[in-house]
Scaffold this active site. Structure first.
Site, PDB file in Angstrom:
ATOM      1  CG  ASP A   1      -1.769   1.228   1.362  1.00 13.73           C
ATOM      2  OD1 ASP A   1      -2.351   1.622   0.328  1.00 13.73           O
ATOM      3  OD2 ASP A   1      -1.885   1.812   2.459  1.00 13.73           O
TER       4      ASP A   1
ATOM      5  CE1 TYR B   1       2.934   5.397  -3.467  1.00 13.91           C
ATOM      6  CE2 TYR B   1       1.754   3.534  -4.400  1.00 13.91           C
ATOM      7  CZ  TYR B   1       2.898   4.069  -3.850  1.00 13.91           C
ATOM      8  OH  TYR B   1       4.007   3.267  -3.693  1.00 13.91           O
ATOM      9  N   GLY B   2      -2.573   9.161  -4.264  1.00 14.05           N
ATOM     10  CA  GLY B   2      -3.790   9.681  -4.914  1.00 14.05           C
ATOM     11  C   GLY B   2      -3.559  10.833  -5.873  1.00 14.05           C
TER      12      GLY B   2
ATOM     13  CB  CYS C   1      -2.801   1.048  -2.599  1.00 15.08           C
ATOM     14  SG  CYS C   1      -2.706   2.732  -3.251  1.00 15.08           S
ATOM     15  CG  ASN C   2      -9.171   1.975  -3.238  1.00 13.79           C
ATOM     16  OD1 ASN C   2     -10.067   1.378  -3.802  1.00 13.79           O
ATOM     17  ND2 ASN C   2      -9.015   1.909  -1.938  1.00 13.79           N
ATOM     18  CB  THR C   3      -4.006   5.422  -6.087  1.00 15.72           C
ATOM     19  OG1 THR C   3      -4.847   6.227  -5.270  1.00 15.72           O
ATOM     20  CG2 THR C   3      -3.484   6.261  -7.224  1.00 15.72           C
TER      21      THR C   3
ATOM     22  CD  GLU D   1      -2.703   8.541   8.121  1.00 10.63           C
ATOM     23  OE1 GLU D   1      -1.930   9.493   8.280  1.00 10.63           O
ATOM     24  OE2 GLU D   1      -2.640   7.764   7.150  1.00 10.63           O
TER      25      GLU D   1
ATOM     26  CB  CYS E   1     -10.225   5.293   0.980  1.00  5.03           C
ATOM     27  SG  CYS E   1      -8.754   5.783   1.920  1.00  5.03           S
ATOM     28  CB  THR E   2      -6.975   0.722   2.379  1.00  5.43           C
ATOM     29  OG1 THR E   2      -6.040   1.773   2.162  1.00  5.43           O
ATOM     30  CG2 THR E   2      -7.058  -0.157   1.147  1.00  5.43           C
ATOM     31  CG  HIS E   3      -6.709   5.416   5.874  1.00  2.00           C
ATOM     32  ND1 HIS E   3      -5.880   5.260   4.796  1.00  2.00           N
ATOM     33  CD2 HIS E   3      -5.923   5.874   6.886  1.00  2.00           C
ATOM     34  CE1 HIS E   3      -4.646   5.620   5.147  1.00  2.00           C
ATOM     35  NE2 HIS E   3      -4.640   5.981   6.396  1.00  2.00           N
TER      36      HIS E   3
END
Lengths: 273, 273
Positions: B11, B43-44, B74-76, B153, B185-187
């Protein structure tokens, strides 16, 4: 170097526009060439070596626009790259950290200064370094406020959510009885009223953007480089997302941003000619 | 390729830990090698070319650990690099977007699907592409939620501030009468209860992390690659800030993260051997 040459201003993204705004207000005759490194934002989490490489590329780009002075309108780049870059060019290079730290050290009465910024700036300890150079007796309390940048970028400047987040962050600092607070991130002046109303009259806010513009004015006068004619069109360049940048810039600048151009910043070699 | 070989998961930072967590829960015999690109996060906002370069370097690194399959958590990176990278290696490579989109298309009853994610993921339109491939009749409503990552975070998962921000973001989507929402989004799975309680029972939340682990399980079974022995120690690598990463990982993973190592990821050449 001609007095009518522009001032180069750069930042990792949009935050440095608060510095550009102060320059427009305090020395309105000066023309600005702004570069925002929107493709590689944020700088806060990157290594010193990387930030020096990026800063060199940007300085190289600004030199193609014949700037007479450069303002590093980014706390991280000021902390990591100012010393190196300013030795490599013959024009004045000014960062945002030193002017802000100087005024904070002069302002405090009880010697207790708070610094708010991104995690990168706070962890770097750069404000502590400058502050203790100016006055070894001050105590410095840093607090990273990672939600402030996205809140500003959402445009929620006076929103109840922003007020609540600010209260949470400020609580820690008021416990230390600070009487001076440095807005150590270029986004923060946009929420200074929110922060100020929480802290009250007892705490003086120091806005490095304001102090940096004042330092620039002094340096230009000292070197006889002040523009005596009205400013030309300010120009804006970014490494990604020119349209989005333009929209944000138009919400905070006193002039209209008509055009923003994308620049392939990596094509500017990492060396200073 | 040995069945006892580990699974590589990567990620842009810490978000992919929600995918690692689902793998640990659903296929507990598998050992994970996790890489978080914390030096180059996020990365977005980066270009497709850059994300492919980064992903190739990470795949190269994971191959030095002899992984039997790779999950792009990771989505991006799933959007930009999955197709290229999966053609360059001989082991299975699974992204998070396709499994999430597939389940969303199967779940919706009224054909109205909401997607929340970072600005990068939403603007890429990647979920729309996959969803319309699966079912051309669905309507997709994207909403970027840039405050969710910093809120997670900060660890404010069920905080009143997070609830208020989530209400604000969800308002726009409920206006469209969606019955399915993809946590793109992984968060976001870490605040799924907050989001779910705002939307109520009418809206089904789709967690791509859960669906990705299920897809990985199926792929391993299909290829006869399932581990038949208990998992070994999971290992964690990052490109910056190993200690901070370890602290966060220990708050969300069902296992204890004893050690996290820093890796100079740029030293892994941008080519697949």
């Amino acid at each position: 170097m001609s007095c009518s040459a522009p001032i180069g201003v750069f930042d990792s993204g949009i935050g440095g526009l608060t510095v550009a705004r102060e320059i427009m207000r305090q020395i309105p005759n000066e023309t600005i060439i702004y570069f925002g490194d929107t493709a590689r934002v944020p700088y806060g989490s990157k290594s010193k070596k990387t930030i020096i490489t990026y800063s060199r590329q940007i300085v190289k780009f600004l030199q193609t626009k014949n700037v007479k002075a450069i303002v590093i309108a980014c706390n991280t780049a000021s902390a990591f790259a100012l010393e190196t870059v300013s030795q490599e060019v013959s024009i004045p290079v000014i960062g945002v950290v030193k002017p802000g730290a100087k005024v904070a050290a002069e302002t405090t009465r009880n010697g207790k200064i708070g610094i708010i910024g991104t995690e990168g700036t706070i962890n770097s300890g750069i404000y502590n370094t400058y502050l203790s150079k100016t006055n070894p007796n001050v105590k410095v309390y840093g607090k990273a406020c990672p939600l402030f940048v996205p809140l500003v970028e959402e445009g929620w400047l006076t929103d109840p959510i922003t007020v609540e987040v600010a209260k949470r962050y400020m609580n820690e600092l008021t416990d230390y009885d600070i009487d001076t607070l440095v807005l150590g991130c270029t986004h923060y002046p946009l929420i200074r009223h929110t922060i100020g109303s929480i802290l009250g009259d007892k705490v003086t806010l120091v806005n490095p953007a304001f102090e940096t513009a004042r330092t620039l004015k002094e340096v230009l006068e000292l070197k006889g480089l002040e523009s005596i004619n009205p400013a030309g069109d300010h120009k804006f360049y970014v490494s990604d997302g020119a349209e989005k940048f333009k929209k944000f810039a138009n919400t905070i600048l006193p002039c209209e941003v008509v055009e923003t151009k994308d620049v392939n910043i990596e094509s500017f070699a990492d060396s200073i000619g």
